[in-house]
Design a protein around this motif. Structure first.
Motif, PDB file in Angstrom:
ATOM      1  N   ASP A 273     -27.012 -26.788 -89.948  1.00 22.41           N
ATOM      2  CA  ASP A 273     -26.554 -28.322 -89.657  1.00 22.41           C
ATOM      3  C   ASP A 273     -28.085 -28.800 -91.433  1.00 22.41           C
ATOM      4  N   PRO A 317     -32.088 -32.875 -87.683  1.00 21.69           N
ATOM      5  CA  PRO A 317     -31.291 -31.339 -87.261  1.00 21.69           C
ATOM      6  C   PRO A 317     -32.720 -30.484 -87.312  1.00 21.69           C
ATOM      7  N   ASN A 359     -20.325 -36.682 -84.515  1.00 23.49           N
ATOM      8  CA  ASN A 359     -21.134 -35.787 -84.868  1.00 23.49           C
ATOM      9  C   ASN A 359     -22.244 -35.447 -83.742  1.00 23.49           C
ATOM     10  N   ARG A 362     -21.151 -30.372 -80.720  1.00 22.83           N
ATOM     11  CA  ARG A 362     -21.195 -28.912 -81.612  1.00 22.83           C
ATOM     12  C   ARG A 362     -20.443 -27.364 -81.201  1.00 22.83           C
TER      13      ARG A 362
END
Lengths: 436, 181
Positions: A273, A317, A359, A362
């Motif tokens: 990211d 990130p 967002n 993952r």
């Protein structure tokens, strides 16, 4: 007097030796860059000892490839049916291919991106992978001049370094296929042998260790027979079968316990990211000079800068890595769910994104490539049988498969509750038309 | 076509080959999938390269391993001179039922390939698949003799008579398959 043989101390193989011509490859800029590429990406955040680099792994692969070559081409143990495939011992061709193999083994990882395998697919433009960069480097002007001095051709080195899956310009003869199998083979490739031993040593875990001395001593080129078709491949003497079992079990355990440890994987995703935001247009540049200028050190410097400055690209990130505020594991595949829906993790990921926002979620997935459990074995009475006929262990080594869904730690408790209440509905296979 | 739809096509191919008496090793599945994808343009998405024994897809090999991980198929060792068979597991039935319309769509194509290749040995499949590869990828519109020469250049262990026979047969198979499209 000029020293012609150089010795390098190595924690796995004790001494690795190379001659002055080979040393030129070692001293080249593309190879020296591997000193600054971590073998296991950010794994050192979990296993602090795992700070070793591609540089020493590449040397180890060269050393093991030479040992395997010397064993399997020894005329005293060559199987009669494959004798014609192998150049005569100590002939020009025999020496030539030994040199090519060593250099291909040394350069097999030369095109690796920073942090090794981290998100290579997502961070390179369409049609690129590290193997293609490896080919370009091996054929670069700097390397061509070295191959000329060593008197080998770059195409032969490139062919063996990346193997048939990535070298498409000419077909592989049986001999070339065997040599390529020595480096990248699914059953007995020395790339894997070295990384299992080395990663296990540095990470401080015992799973990856096996008796590679015995294994290499018992490797043979054997005919693999299949219903009227015969091909020479790497196989083993029956006496080495247990060490082959331990190699393949070591692979299973290292993949499940170390390489695909869920926290290691989420750090890789946060790094991906960050790189997506930090790299120009979100991709690594593939021009040779650009590639050579980037390594883990240059990226780590930028990562720390971004972690401290909210205005910089990739701040979020970066701070997750630096401050250890990584996403948490919400779901992982299990046999019951997979039986219901082989893509259960994908379904959980989609539902979690709908519920908590893209967002905050993952995913990661990996399935073992190739097989490697089936190879020919020559028995004491000189029969050649399949490894699967002789070994119940090999028949039952599980396939490595990992599917993870991660969630923002701030939402973890809510997400856990949501998953518990809805999992059965979520993983139900949707109607077929929705899959088109 | 998504991954699971592709998997049910392969599962059905394996079941059909088995039912018709094929030993169904990985080479059989590789070649049968190659024929299926190329003769009928089924979008399975596997990239085939010309390897030691004719067209081979590393992606398909990986997918077969993934299907084992997903408990859809399993390896079944066979006595010499056969390599291990791949057979479907009970868990594959529900996926096949779920994707019944995909199966229905390609059923006649799968049966065509099964009937043509079910009783062929590995060496014969290698010749036929190489003939198709030469015809489609390297030298479309070239004469039979040219393509046969091409096969023996690529595969020196194949003799010219075998190569000519393979080209002749593959031309017939292409014609037959086009009638069924």
């Amino acid at each position: 007097m000029v020293k012609n043989i150089h010795e390098i101390r190595d924690p796995i193989h004790n001494f690795i030796r190379l001659d002055s011509n080979e040393r030129k490859v070692l001293d080249s800029r593309p190879f020296q860059r591997l000193r600054y590429i971590h073998q296991l990406g950010l794994t050192y955040l979990l296993y602090p000892g795992a700070t070793h680099r591609r540089f020493e792994h590449s040397l180890g692969v060269m050393e093991l490839a030479s040992r395997v070559y010397d064993v399997i081409t020894n005329p005293a143990i060559l199987h009669d049916t494959v004798r014609d495939e192998v150049p005569q011992f100590n002939s020009f061709n025999h020496k030539y291919w030994r040199q090519v193999l060593r250099m291909a083994a040394l350069c097999h990882d030369i095109g690796h991106l920073p942090f090794s395998h981290t998100a290579e697919k997502e961070l390179l433009p369409e049609g690129w992978n590290h193997e293609r960069i490896t080919l370009e480097i091996i054929r670069s002007a700097e390397m061509e001049s070295i191959w000329k001095e060593i008197k080998i051709t770059s195409d032969d080195v490139a062919k063996l370094a990346v193997g048939p899956k990535y070298f498409r310009e000419s077909y592989f003869s049986n001999w070339e296929a065997i040599l390529s199998e020595i480096i990248t083979g699914n059953s007995f490739g020395v790339d894997r042998m070295d990384y299992l031993l080395r990663d296990s040593h540095h990470a401080g875990v015992a799973y990856g260790k096996f008796d590679h001395y015995r294994l290499i001593d018992t490797l043979r080129i054997l005919p693999k027979e299949e219903d009227g078709s015969i091909e020479p491949v790497l196989g083993i003497e029956e006496g080495g079968l247990h060490t082959a079992e331990s190699l393949l079990l070591a692979r299973y355990f290292m993949y499940t316990q170390l390489y695909f440890h869920s926290i290691r994987r989420i750090y890789d995703i946060h790094l991906q990211d960050f790189l997506k935001k930090w790299l120009p247009d979100g991709y690594f540049r593939t021009a040779l000079l650009d590639h050579l200028q980037l390594n883990d050190n240059t990226i780590l410097t930028e990562l720390f800068r971004a972690a401290d400055d909210v205005t910089l690209n990739g701040h979020d990130p970066a701070r997750r890595i630096v401050n250890r505020e990584h996403f948490k594991l919400l779901y992982q595949r299990n046999p019951r769910d997979v039986n219901e829906n082989p893509d259960s993790a994908k379904a959980v990921f989609k539902a979690a994104c709908d519920k908590f926002g893209l967002n905050n979620v993952r995913k990661d997935n990996y399935k073992q490539r190739g097989n490697g459990h089936e190879f020919p074995v020559i028995t004491e009475d000189k029969q050649i049988l399949s490894s699967l006929e002789l070994s119940d262990t090999l028949k039952n080594v599980p396939i490595v498969a990992v599917d993870y869904v991660f969630i923002n730690p701030e939402l973890y408790q809510d997400a856990k509750k949501w998953k518990k209440e809805n999992i059965q509905t979520i993983i139900l296979l949707k109607k077929e038309e929705n899959h088109e | 076509m998504n991954r699971l739809q592709g998997d049910v096509v392969i599962l059905s191919l394996i079941d059909n080959l088995k039912e018709k008496g094929s030993w169904c090793g990985e080479t059989h599945i590789q070649k049968a999938t190659y024929f299926l994808q190329e003769l009928f343009d089924i979008p399975l998405g596997f990239e085939f390269i010309l390897y030691k024994h004719g067209p081979f897809s590393f992606d398909l090999s990986d997918e077969l391993t993934a299907m084992r991980a997903d408990m859809l198929i399993k390896l079944q060792p066979q006595p010499r001179p056969y390599g291990p068979s791949l057979v479907t597991r009970d868990g594959s039935k529900s996926i096949k039922n779920h994707f019944s319309s995909t199966l229905k769509k390609y059923d006649s194509n799968i049966k065509f390939v099964t009937n043509k290749f079910r009783d062929r040995g590995v060496a014969e499949l290698e010749r036929l698949a190489t003939a198709l590869y030469v015809t489609l990828e390297i030298n479309p519109n070239k004469s039979s003799e040219f393509r046969a020469q091409c096969i023996i250049e690529l595969k020196p262990h194949v003799n010219i008579e075998e190569a000519r026979a393979a080209v002749k047969e593959i031309d017939e198979i292409i014609r037959d398959s086009q009638k069924r499209k």
